[in-house]
Motif scaffolding. Sequence first.
Motif, PDB file in Angstrom:
ATOM      1  N   LEU A 289      42.406  63.151  16.903  1.00 32.69           N
ATOM      2  CA  LEU A 289      43.741  62.518  17.397  1.00 32.69           C
ATOM      3  C   LEU A 289      44.150  61.386  16.755  1.00 32.69           C
ATOM      4  O   LEU A 289      43.072  60.221  16.800  1.00 32.69           O
ATOM      5  CB  LEU A 289      43.541  62.565  18.933  1.00 32.69           C
ATOM      6  N   GLY A 290      45.322  61.017  16.419  1.00 32.06           N
ATOM      7  CA  GLY A 290      45.717  59.699  15.755  1.00 32.06           C
ATOM      8  C   GLY A 290      44.833  59.529  14.435  1.00 32.06           C
ATOM      9  O   GLY A 290      44.669  60.385  13.567  1.00 32.06           O
ATOM     10  N   ASN A 291      44.469  58.231  14.400  1.00 33.65           N
ATOM     11  CA  ASN A 291      43.813  57.894  13.184  1.00 33.65           C
ATOM     12  C   ASN A 291      42.286  57.806  13.437  1.00 33.65           C
ATOM     13  O   ASN A 291      41.510  57.391  12.494  1.00 33.65           O
ATOM     14  CB  ASN A 291      44.189  56.194  12.918  1.00 33.65           C
ATOM     15  N   GLY A 292      41.771  58.532  14.400  1.00 30.19           N
ATOM     16  CA  GLY A 292      40.406  58.575  14.704  1.00 30.19           C
ATOM     17  C   GLY A 292      39.572  57.303  15.190  1.00 30.19           C
ATOM     18  O   GLY A 292      38.255  57.554  15.235  1.00 30.19           O
ATOM     19  N   SER A 293      40.369  56.408  15.393  1.00 30.85           N
ATOM     20  CA  SER A 293      39.580  55.101  15.945  1.00 30.85           C
ATOM     21  C   SER A 293      39.172  54.989  17.298  1.00 30.85           C
ATOM     22  O   SER A 293      39.781  55.667  18.234  1.00 30.85           O
ATOM     23  CB  SER A 293      40.416  53.749  15.536  1.00 30.85           C
ATOM     24  N   ASP A 294      38.058  54.392  17.624  1.00 29.57           N
ATOM     25  CA  ASP A 294      37.978  54.160  18.914  1.00 29.57           C
ATOM     26  C   ASP A 294      39.112  53.613  19.741  1.00 29.57           C
ATOM     27  O   ASP A 294      39.017  53.544  21.083  1.00 29.57           O
ATOM     28  CB  ASP A 294      36.615  53.552  19.220  1.00 29.57           C
ATOM     29  N   THR A 295      39.457  52.427  19.174  1.00 27.68           N
ATOM     30  CA  THR A 295      40.778  51.632  19.881  1.00 27.68           C
ATOM     31  C   THR A 295      41.673  52.528  20.166  1.00 27.68           C
ATOM     32  O   THR A 295      42.496  52.453  21.353  1.00 27.68           O
ATOM     33  CB  THR A 295      41.281  50.721  18.684  1.00 27.68           C
ATOM     34  N   GLU A 296      42.058  53.628  19.232  1.00 25.11           N
ATOM     35  CA  GLU A 296      43.317  54.427  19.557  1.00 25.11           C
ATOM     36  C   GLU A 296      43.086  55.159  20.898  1.00 25.11           C
ATOM     37  O   GLU A 296      43.866  55.834  21.774  1.00 25.11           O
ATOM     38  CB  GLU A 296      43.741  55.243  18.464  1.00 25.11           C
ATOM     39  N   ARG A 297      41.656  55.695  20.958  1.00 21.56           N
ATOM     40  CA  ARG A 297      41.119  56.558  21.982  1.00 21.56           C
ATOM     41  C   ARG A 297      41.328  55.618  23.295  1.00 21.56           C
ATOM     42  O   ARG A 297      41.568  56.252  24.294  1.00 21.56           O
ATOM     43  CB  ARG A 297      39.502  57.025  21.661  1.00 21.56           C
ATOM     44  N   MET A 298      40.778  54.454  23.301  1.00 16.27           N
ATOM     45  CA  MET A 298      40.861  53.574  24.427  1.00 16.27           C
ATOM     46  C   MET A 298      42.475  53.420  24.880  1.00 16.27           C
ATOM     47  O   MET A 298      42.689  53.571  26.170  1.00 16.27           O
ATOM     48  CB  MET A 298      40.356  52.026  23.997  1.00 16.27           C
ATOM     49  N   GLU A 299      43.432  53.412  24.117  1.00 17.58           N
ATOM     50  CA  GLU A 299      44.863  53.501  24.269  1.00 17.58           C
ATOM     51  C   GLU A 299      45.103  54.695  25.087  1.00 17.58           C
ATOM     52  O   GLU A 299      46.029  54.838  25.944  1.00 17.58           O
ATOM     53  CB  GLU A 299      45.508  53.192  23.260  1.00 17.58           C
ATOM     54  N   ARG A 300      44.599  55.853  24.621  1.00 15.22           N
ATOM     55  CA  ARG A 300      44.907  57.262  25.190  1.00 15.22           C
ATOM     56  C   ARG A 300      44.368  57.502  26.536  1.00 15.22           C
ATOM     57  O   ARG A 300      44.882  57.724  27.411  1.00 15.22           O
ATOM     58  CB  ARG A 300      44.435  58.154  24.172  1.00 15.22           C
ATOM     59  N   GLN A 301      43.167  56.655  26.677  1.00 12.49           N
ATOM     60  CA  GLN A 301      42.502  56.786  28.180  1.00 12.49           C
ATOM     61  C   GLN A 301      43.364  55.960  29.007  1.00 12.49           C
ATOM     62  O   GLN A 301      43.303  56.147  30.005  1.00 12.49           O
ATOM     63  CB  GLN A 301      40.990  56.058  27.785  1.00 12.49           C
ATOM     64  N   GLN A 302      43.684  54.836  28.482  1.00 18.00           N
ATOM     65  CA  GLN A 302      44.655  53.887  29.454  1.00 18.00           C
ATOM     66  C   GLN A 302      45.636  54.630  29.922  1.00 18.00           C
ATOM     67  O   GLN A 302      46.427  54.524  31.302  1.00 18.00           O
ATOM     68  CB  GLN A 302      44.817  52.681  29.030  1.00 18.00           C
ATOM     69  N   GLN A 303      46.440  55.423  28.996  1.00 20.17           N
ATOM     70  CA  GLN A 303      47.772  55.960  29.446  1.00 20.17           C
ATOM     71  C   GLN A 303      47.342  57.188  30.281  1.00 20.17           C
ATOM     72  O   GLN A 303      48.066  57.460  31.370  1.00 20.17           O
ATOM     73  CB  GLN A 303      48.273  56.601  28.127  1.00 20.17           C
ATOM     74  N   PHE A 304      46.433  57.870  30.083  1.00 23.90           N
ATOM     75  CA  PHE A 304      45.834  58.919  31.003  1.00 23.90           C
ATOM     76  C   PHE A 304      45.312  58.463  32.206  1.00 23.90           C
ATOM     77  O   PHE A 304      45.997  59.138  33.313  1.00 23.90           O
ATOM     78  CB  PHE A 304      44.771  59.783  30.261  1.00 23.90           C
ATOM     79  N   LEU A 305      44.893  57.450  32.506  1.00 23.51           N
ATOM     80  CA  LEU A 305      44.468  56.903  33.765  1.00 23.51           C
ATOM     81  C   LEU A 305      45.633  56.426  34.513  1.00 23.51           C
ATOM     82  O   LEU A 305      45.564  56.336  35.872  1.00 23.51           O
ATOM     83  CB  LEU A 305      43.551  55.726  33.485  1.00 23.51           C
ATOM     84  N   GLY A 306      46.776  55.687  33.810  1.00 24.54           N
ATOM     85  CA  GLY A 306      47.706  55.122  34.541  1.00 24.54           C
ATOM     86  C   GLY A 306      48.747  56.593  35.101  1.00 24.54           C
ATOM     87  O   GLY A 306      49.229  56.294  36.060  1.00 24.54           O
ATOM     88  N   ALA A 307      48.611  57.704  34.167  1.00 26.10           N
ATOM     89  CA  ALA A 307      49.369  58.813  34.627  1.00 26.10           C
ATOM     90  C   ALA A 307      48.659  59.247  35.893  1.00 26.10           C
ATOM     91  O   ALA A 307      48.976  59.929  36.910  1.00 26.10           O
ATOM     92  CB  ALA A 307      49.190  59.751  33.517  1.00 26.10           C
ATOM     93  N   LEU A 308      47.011  59.465  35.775  1.00 26.61           N
ATOM     94  CA  LEU A 308      46.430  59.786  37.121  1.00 26.61           C
ATOM     95  C   LEU A 308      46.794  58.794  38.154  1.00 26.61           C
ATOM     96  O   LEU A 308      46.829  59.557  39.360  1.00 26.61           O
ATOM     97  CB  LEU A 308      44.907  59.599  36.522  1.00 26.61           C
ATOM     98  N   VAL A 309      46.654  57.386  38.170  1.00 29.52           N
ATOM     99  CA  VAL A 309      46.873  56.656  39.172  1.00 29.52           C
ATOM    100  C   VAL A 309      48.278  57.013  39.681  1.00 29.52           C
ATOM    101  O   VAL A 309      48.212  57.050  41.103  1.00 29.52           O
ATOM    102  CB  VAL A 309      46.947  54.995  38.743  1.00 29.52           C
ATOM    103  N   LYS A 310      49.487  57.139  39.051  1.00 28.99           N
ATOM    104  CA  LYS A 310      50.573  57.175  39.430  1.00 28.99           C
ATOM    105  C   LYS A 310      50.616  58.498  40.395  1.00 28.99           C
ATOM    106  O   LYS A 310      51.343  58.674  41.464  1.00 28.99           O
ATOM    107  CB  LYS A 310      51.522  57.526  38.240  1.00 28.99           C
ATOM    108  N   LYS A 311      49.804  59.816  39.940  1.00 33.07           N
ATOM    109  CA  LYS A 311      50.004  60.974  40.604  1.00 33.07           C
ATOM    110  C   LYS A 311      49.247  60.771  42.043  1.00 33.07           C
ATOM    111  O   LYS A 311      49.652  61.303  42.910  1.00 33.07           O
ATOM    112  CB  LYS A 311      49.256  61.971  39.995  1.00 33.07           C
ATOM    113  N   VAL A 312      48.129  60.090  41.944  1.00 36.96           N
ATOM    114  CA  VAL A 312      47.506  59.702  43.223  1.00 36.96           C
ATOM    115  C   VAL A 312      48.104  58.987  44.144  1.00 36.96           C
ATOM    116  O   VAL A 312      48.044  59.211  45.512  1.00 36.96           O
ATOM    117  CB  VAL A 312      45.995  58.869  42.792  1.00 36.96           C
ATOM    118  N   GLN A 313      48.886  57.967  43.737  1.00 41.06           N
ATOM    119  CA  GLN A 313      49.774  57.218  44.549  1.00 41.06           C
ATOM    120  C   GLN A 313      50.992  57.959  45.216  1.00 41.06           C
ATOM    121  O   GLN A 313      51.772  57.724  46.292  1.00 41.06           O
ATOM    122  CB  GLN A 313      50.373  56.066  44.029  1.00 41.06           C
TER     123      GLN A 313
END
Length: 447
Positions: A289-313
Motif C-alpha cells: 500500500l502506498g510507498n511502503g513506508s512505515d510512516t504511511e502505514r501509521m497514517e492509515r492506522q490513524q485514519q482507521f482508528l478515527g473511523a472506528l471511534v466515530k462508529k463506536v460513538q
Amino acid sequence: MTDSAGTPSEPDGPADAGAAEEVGADAGAVDDADARAEGDAGTGGGKGNGGAHTGKDSGADPGAGPVKQPNRKRHLLRWAALGTSVIVLAAAGAGWWFYRKLDANITTDTGAAAELEAYEKERPTPVAVDAQNILLLGSDTRAGEGNDKYGQDGGSQRSDTTILLHIAADRQSATAMSIPRDLMVTIPSCGKPDGSRTQEQFAQFNWAFQFGGAACTIRTVERFTGVRIDHHMVIDFRGFKDMVDAVHGVEVCLAEPVDDRAAHLKLSAGKQTLDGEEALGYVRARKSLGNGSDTERMERQQQFLGALVKKVQSNGVLLNPTRLYPLLDAATKSITTDSGLDSLRDLYDLTRAVRSIPTEKVQFLTVPRQPYSANPNRDELVEPDAGDLFKRLREDAPVTVVTADENEKARQKQQEQGDGDADGTGTDGPTPTATFPGTNAAEGMCE
C-alpha cells in the motif's frame, strides 16, 4: 410490594365471602386510607366486604346496601406487580453477572508497576494534573488463538503500534500521537522477564518492548518526550479483530486494489466494509500500500482508528446492547493494563469522561520525524517541531491538527511572510496557532 411470600390466589377463583375476605385482608388497609382521605364518614370499606365503598362518593344507590367490588381486577394487579418485581430482579442479576464477567476479563500488569516504582525518581513530574496521558501498545505477539497465521510465536514480542493518547484536563479534546517503531531513541537499562537487565543503549524504539515490556517502553517514552505516562494498555491482535467485528465492520475507501500475502489481505478498489480479519491486515499492511513506508502505514492506522471511534460513538453501538456488549467483551478480553485501569469501573469512568468529546476534537498525528541520517531505513525526531509538540502535551496546551496539504500551505505562507520558523511555531516557543499534520475522527476514510 406488600404481598407476603407464597403463591397468590388464583385469578379465576370464585368470588364468595371467603375469597372476598382474603382479598380484603390485603387491600382493606389501602381502601380505608382512601376513604378517610376523601372524608366519607360512615361509608369506609371494611374487611368483611372486600373494601368496597358505598354511599354518595362511590356512586351507589343509598338504599341498595353494600356493593361488592370485583376481585378479578385486584388479582391481575397483584400478578402484574409480582411479574414486574421478577423482571427487575432478573435484570439486576443479569447486569451483575455481565459486570463480573467483563471485569474478570481484564488482565493487570503487576510487573510494570514494580519496575516503574523502582525508577520513580527518574520519571517526569506531572504538570497538568487533571489531564491524562495513556500509552496504547499494540503487541505483535503471535501467541494466542487465531494469531498463528501471522507467523510463528518466537517467544518474544515487540510493540507493532504505539500511541500516546493525551486527554485534555477539560475533557474537550483528545490527541493521539503515533510513535514510529523505527524511531532511534535512547532506551534505558530495563529489567527482563528472566531477572537480568539490559544495558542502556541507542536503538530503534520498538526494541524497548521486547527488552522489558510495557515498563521499559514507558520509561523510554518519558525520557525523550518529558511527558508523564499515567496509564498504559497493551492490546493484542485478536482483541483488535473482535472489536471491529463487534461493531459490524468499519468502512474504508481504496483507490487501488490490494493483494498483500504477508498481511493476508486481498481487497478490491472502492468503498467497502472491512471485518475484523480484513481490518487487521489493512492496518498492518506495508509494502503493498502506498510507498511502503512505515510512516504511511501509521497514517492509515490513524485514519482507521478515527473511523472506528466515530462508529463506536454512534447511537447504533452505544444504545444497542446487542452490539455494545460484544464490543466491551472483546475490548476487556484483549487488554492488559496497569492497576489504575484494571477494573470495569475504572474503564467506565474514563469512557464517561471522554464520550462527550466531539469527533472533530479526537485528533491523530505522528511525532515529527524524518529519515535517520546514519540509516535512511530508521527515523529520527525533527526539531524543534517534536520538542514543541511534547511541550504542549506536557502543559495541556492546545494542539491543532490539520491535513498534510493544509499544513504544508501554512508552512509556505509563514515562510513567505517571514513570520517564523518552517514549523510555523515562531522562534519564541509554542503559540496557540501552531499546527501539526494529521487527521481527526470526524473526517472519515471515504470523504
